[in-house]
Write a protein that holds these residues in place. Sequence first.
Motif, PDB file in Angstrom:
ATOM      1  N   GLU A 185       0.882  -1.137   0.021  1.00  0.00           N
ATOM      2  CA  GLU A 185       0.052   0.060  -0.027  1.00  0.00           C
ATOM      3  C   GLU A 185       1.007   1.311   0.051  1.00  0.00           C
ATOM      4  OE1 GLU A 185      -4.057   0.145   1.793  1.00  0.00           O
ATOM      5  OE2 GLU A 185      -3.192  -1.167   3.210  1.00  0.00           O
ATOM      6  N   PRO A 186       1.531   1.342  -1.243  1.00  0.00           N
ATOM      7  CA  PRO A 186       2.399   2.696  -1.307  1.00  0.00           C
ATOM      8  C   PRO A 186       1.978   4.081  -1.149  1.00  0.00           C
ATOM      9  CG  PRO A 186       2.143   1.780  -3.332  1.00  0.00           C
ATOM     10  CD  PRO A 186       1.542   0.910  -2.549  1.00  0.00           C
ATOM     11  N   ASP A 187       0.509   4.288  -1.144  1.00  0.00           N
ATOM     12  CA  ASP A 187      -0.129   5.272  -1.317  1.00  0.00           C
ATOM     13  C   ASP A 187      -0.982   5.756   0.302  1.00  0.00           C
ATOM     14  OD1 ASP A 187       0.701   5.999  -3.785  1.00  0.00           O
ATOM     15  OD2 ASP A 187      -1.126   4.836  -4.656  1.00  0.00           O
ATOM     16  N   SER A 188      -0.656   4.617   0.962  1.00  0.00           N
ATOM     17  CA  SER A 188      -1.698   5.060   2.604  1.00  0.00           C
ATOM     18  C   SER A 188      -1.036   5.886   3.193  1.00  0.00           C
ATOM     19  CB  SER A 188      -1.562   3.655   3.239  1.00  0.00           C
ATOM     20  OG  SER A 188      -2.187   3.631   4.446  1.00  0.00           O
ATOM     21  N   SER A 189      -1.419   7.007   3.466  1.00  0.00           N
ATOM     22  CA  SER A 189      -1.129   7.997   4.486  1.00  0.00           C
ATOM     23  C   SER A 189      -0.809   7.390   5.746  1.00  0.00           C
ATOM     24  CB  SER A 189      -1.850   9.336   4.255  1.00  0.00           C
ATOM     25  OG  SER A 189      -3.070   9.141   4.571  1.00  0.00           O
ATOM     26  N   ALA A 190      -1.872   6.602   6.229  1.00  0.00           N
ATOM     27  CA  ALA A 190      -1.626   5.951   7.603  1.00  0.00           C
ATOM     28  C   ALA A 190      -0.526   5.347   7.975  1.00  0.00           C
ATOM     29  CB  ALA A 190      -2.874   5.466   8.037  1.00  0.00           C
ATOM     30  N   LEU A 191      -0.322   4.389   6.570  1.00  0.00           N
ATOM     31  CA  LEU A 191       0.986   3.847   6.750  1.00  0.00           C
ATOM     32  C   LEU A 191       2.350   4.325   6.698  1.00  0.00           C
ATOM     33  CD1 LEU A 191       2.473   0.690   6.682  1.00  0.00           C
ATOM     34  CD2 LEU A 191       1.745   0.605   4.445  1.00  0.00           C
ATOM     35  N   LYS A 192       2.546   5.179   5.866  1.00  0.00           N
ATOM     36  CA  LYS A 192       3.530   6.086   5.511  1.00  0.00           C
ATOM     37  C   LYS A 192       3.931   6.857   6.962  1.00  0.00           C
ATOM     38  CE  LYS A 192       3.073   7.359   0.805  1.00  0.00           C
ATOM     39  NZ  LYS A 192       2.775   8.451  -0.285  1.00  0.00           N
ATOM     40  N   SER A 193       2.686   7.403   7.618  1.00  0.00           N
ATOM     41  CA  SER A 193       3.111   8.006   9.134  1.00  0.00           C
ATOM     42  C   SER A 193       3.359   6.983   9.915  1.00  0.00           C
ATOM     43  CB  SER A 193       1.518   8.444   9.453  1.00  0.00           C
ATOM     44  OG  SER A 193       1.876   9.242  10.583  1.00  0.00           O
ATOM     45  N   ARG A 194       2.977   5.825   9.932  1.00  0.00           N
ATOM     46  CA  ARG A 194       3.371   4.918  10.996  1.00  0.00           C
ATOM     47  C   ARG A 194       4.843   4.417  10.824  1.00  0.00           C
ATOM     48  NH1 ARG A 194       0.532  -0.989  12.600  1.00  0.00           N
ATOM     49  NH2 ARG A 194       1.921  -1.482  14.511  1.00  0.00           N
ATOM     50  N   ALA A 195       5.052   4.163   9.482  1.00  0.00           N
ATOM     51  CA  ALA A 195       6.740   3.866   9.132  1.00  0.00           C
ATOM     52  C   ALA A 195       7.564   4.870   9.563  1.00  0.00           C
ATOM     53  CB  ALA A 195       6.583   3.455   7.654  1.00  0.00           C
ATOM     54  N   ASN A 233      -4.115  -2.854  -5.615  1.00  0.00           N
ATOM     55  CA  ASN A 233      -2.880  -2.809  -5.996  1.00  0.00           C
ATOM     56  C   ASN A 233      -2.277  -4.299  -6.248  1.00  0.00           C
ATOM     57  OD1 ASN A 233      -2.878  -0.133  -5.192  1.00  0.00           O
ATOM     58  ND2 ASN A 233      -2.059  -0.457  -2.980  1.00  0.00           N
ATOM     59  N   LEU A 234      -2.667  -5.395  -5.786  1.00  0.00           N
ATOM     60  CA  LEU A 234      -2.173  -6.573  -6.101  1.00  0.00           C
ATOM     61  C   LEU A 234      -2.853  -7.121  -7.630  1.00  0.00           C
ATOM     62  CD1 LEU A 234      -1.977  -8.381  -2.730  1.00  0.00           C
ATOM     63  CD2 LEU A 234      -0.164  -7.357  -3.950  1.00  0.00           C
ATOM     64  N   ASP A 235      -3.865  -6.382  -7.949  1.00  0.00           N
ATOM     65  CA  ASP A 235      -4.558  -6.774  -9.313  1.00  0.00           C
ATOM     66  C   ASP A 235      -5.227  -8.155  -8.940  1.00  0.00           C
ATOM     67  OD1 ASP A 235      -5.755  -6.797 -11.730  1.00  0.00           O
ATOM     68  OD2 ASP A 235      -3.902  -7.712 -12.519  1.00  0.00           O
ATOM     69  N   MET A 236      -6.066  -8.233  -7.913  1.00  0.00           N
ATOM     70  CA  MET A 236      -6.538  -9.452  -7.248  1.00  0.00           C
ATOM     71  C   MET A 236      -8.017  -9.084  -6.583  1.00  0.00           C
ATOM     72  SD  MET A 236      -3.835 -11.419  -5.057  1.00  0.00           S
ATOM     73  CE  MET A 236      -4.328 -12.918  -5.111  1.00  0.00           C
ATOM     74  N   MET A 237      -8.780  -8.197  -7.409  1.00  0.00           N
ATOM     75  CA  MET A 237     -10.310  -7.677  -6.938  1.00  0.00           C
ATOM     76  C   MET A 237     -10.958  -8.672  -6.779  1.00  0.00           C
ATOM     77  SD  MET A 237      -9.878  -4.587  -6.292  1.00  0.00           S
ATOM     78  CE  MET A 237     -11.659  -3.944  -6.392  1.00  0.00           C
ATOM     79  N   ASP A 238     -10.985  -9.883  -7.613  1.00  0.00           N
ATOM     80  CA  ASP A 238     -12.035 -10.769  -7.428  1.00  0.00           C
ATOM     81  C   ASP A 238     -11.523 -12.055  -6.566  1.00  0.00           C
ATOM     82  OD1 ASP A 238     -13.935  -9.374  -9.037  1.00  0.00           O
ATOM     83  OD2 ASP A 238     -12.936 -10.067 -10.766  1.00  0.00           O
ATOM     84  N   ALA A 239     -10.119 -12.062  -6.144  1.00  0.00           N
ATOM     85  CA  ALA A 239      -9.920 -13.156  -5.472  1.00  0.00           C
ATOM     86  C   ALA A 239     -10.518 -13.376  -3.983  1.00  0.00           C
ATOM     87  CB  ALA A 239      -8.426 -13.293  -5.561  1.00  0.00           C
ATOM     88  N   PRO A 240     -10.691 -14.682  -3.541  1.00  0.00           N
ATOM     89  CA  PRO A 240     -10.905 -14.787  -2.189  1.00  0.00           C
ATOM     90  C   PRO A 240      -9.897 -14.069  -1.142  1.00  0.00           C
ATOM     91  CG  PRO A 240     -11.450 -16.747  -3.199  1.00  0.00           C
ATOM     92  CD  PRO A 240     -10.602 -15.858  -4.362  1.00  0.00           C
ATOM     93  N   ALA A 241     -10.282 -13.697  -0.233  1.00  0.00           N
ATOM     94  CA  ALA A 241      -9.382 -13.076   0.791  1.00  0.00           C
ATOM     95  C   ALA A 241      -8.256 -13.806   1.260  1.00  0.00           C
ATOM     96  CB  ALA A 241     -10.127 -12.390   2.028  1.00  0.00           C
ATOM     97  N   ALA A 242      -8.809 -14.935   1.492  1.00  0.00           N
ATOM     98  CA  ALA A 242      -7.446 -16.021   1.988  1.00  0.00           C
ATOM     99  C   ALA A 242      -6.441 -16.087   0.739  1.00  0.00           C
ATOM    100  CB  ALA A 242      -8.067 -17.347   1.986  1.00  0.00           C
ATOM    101  N   GLU A 243      -6.866 -16.210  -0.475  1.00  0.00           N
ATOM    102  CA  GLU A 243      -5.932 -16.117  -1.454  1.00  0.00           C
ATOM    103  C   GLU A 243      -5.020 -14.844  -1.613  1.00  0.00           C
ATOM    104  OE1 GLU A 243      -7.431 -17.182  -5.500  1.00  0.00           O
ATOM    105  OE2 GLU A 243      -8.392 -19.058  -4.674  1.00  0.00           O
ATOM    106  N   VAL A 244      -5.574 -13.762  -1.319  1.00  0.00           N
ATOM    107  CA  VAL A 244      -4.914 -12.436  -1.499  1.00  0.00           C
ATOM    108  C   VAL A 244      -3.976 -12.309  -0.192  1.00  0.00           C
ATOM    109  CG1 VAL A 244      -4.992  -9.871  -1.256  1.00  0.00           C
ATOM    110  CG2 VAL A 244      -6.889 -11.377  -2.446  1.00  0.00           C
ATOM    111  N   PHE A 245      -4.445 -12.841   0.878  1.00  0.00           N
ATOM    112  CA  PHE A 245      -3.562 -13.042   2.157  1.00  0.00           C
ATOM    113  C   PHE A 245      -2.339 -13.900   1.833  1.00  0.00           C
ATOM    114  CE2 PHE A 245      -1.925 -15.956   5.344  1.00  0.00           C
ATOM    115  CZ  PHE A 245      -1.393 -14.942   6.286  1.00  0.00           C
ATOM    116  N   ALA A 246      -2.481 -15.053   0.992  1.00  0.00           N
ATOM    117  CA  ALA A 246      -1.621 -16.029   0.787  1.00  0.00           C
ATOM    118  C   ALA A 246      -0.442 -15.328  -0.187  1.00  0.00           C
ATOM    119  CB  ALA A 246      -1.810 -17.292   0.072  1.00  0.00           C
TER     120      ALA A 246
END
Length: 255
Positions: A185-195, A233-246
């Motif tokens: 998530e390179p565009d996440s302001s919350a993540l950038k701030s936390r990093a 961002n992962l080009d996995m819009m239709d994939a089950p969440a478990a597959e995205v996690f994997a």
Amino acid sequence: MTLDLVTLPALSDNYTFLLHDDDSGATAVIDVPEAAPIDAALRERGWTLSEIWLTHHHADHIQGVEALLAKHPAKVTGARADTHRLPPLDRAVSDGDSFTFGGEEVHVMDVSGHTVGHIAFHLPGSTIAFTADSLMALGCGRVFEGSMEQMWDSLQKFTVLDPETTICSGHEYTQKNAEFALTIEPDSSALKSRADAIAAARARGEPTVPSRLSDELATNPFLRAADEPVRRNLDMMDAPAAEVFAEIRRRKDAF
């Protein structure tokens, strides 16, 4: 009810935790990577160790138990499913079990994935969860024994806890985890701030553990596999969440 929580560094990058109840004098330690820092902290505070809670069988979480017990006899709690790989247990527990510490309920959660038989300890009254190598600050443990789907299901158990829950995880991996999370998530302001805050804390030699569940929900990619920005961002819009996690976990393993 307020319990005292003490975070102790151990080995090269592990954490162990003391939990103390002033009213009863009870003190628990969660995981024992090595005995010396725990012994020193107990003596410094004048606390008497009464309980040892073990999350999983890996050596860097249990190898100090025998030496600690030699100086501080205590009741040992661990997963019934992992009895054969843990030090001798006085109390064997399973998912859904609970017990009392300092007048407060401790709930046992099976969070298998990193290992089969990994458990977490959740104290809803104090909004604390000891997650070890399941949910970690901006990360999760490698999936060594369980399946990716199993690990995803385990992590989902934390998402329904009070967002103010303090997450006590097992290692100082947070800065590297933040660097990886930014690739997801390179565009996440919350993540950038936390990093940025994490990098500053580490530059000062400060720990980044414990963390807060609300921050993990907002920035930890391993909890966000069902969220649109991550899927897109992962080009996995239709994939089950478990597959995205994997996919996220595979990328982290190679990072």
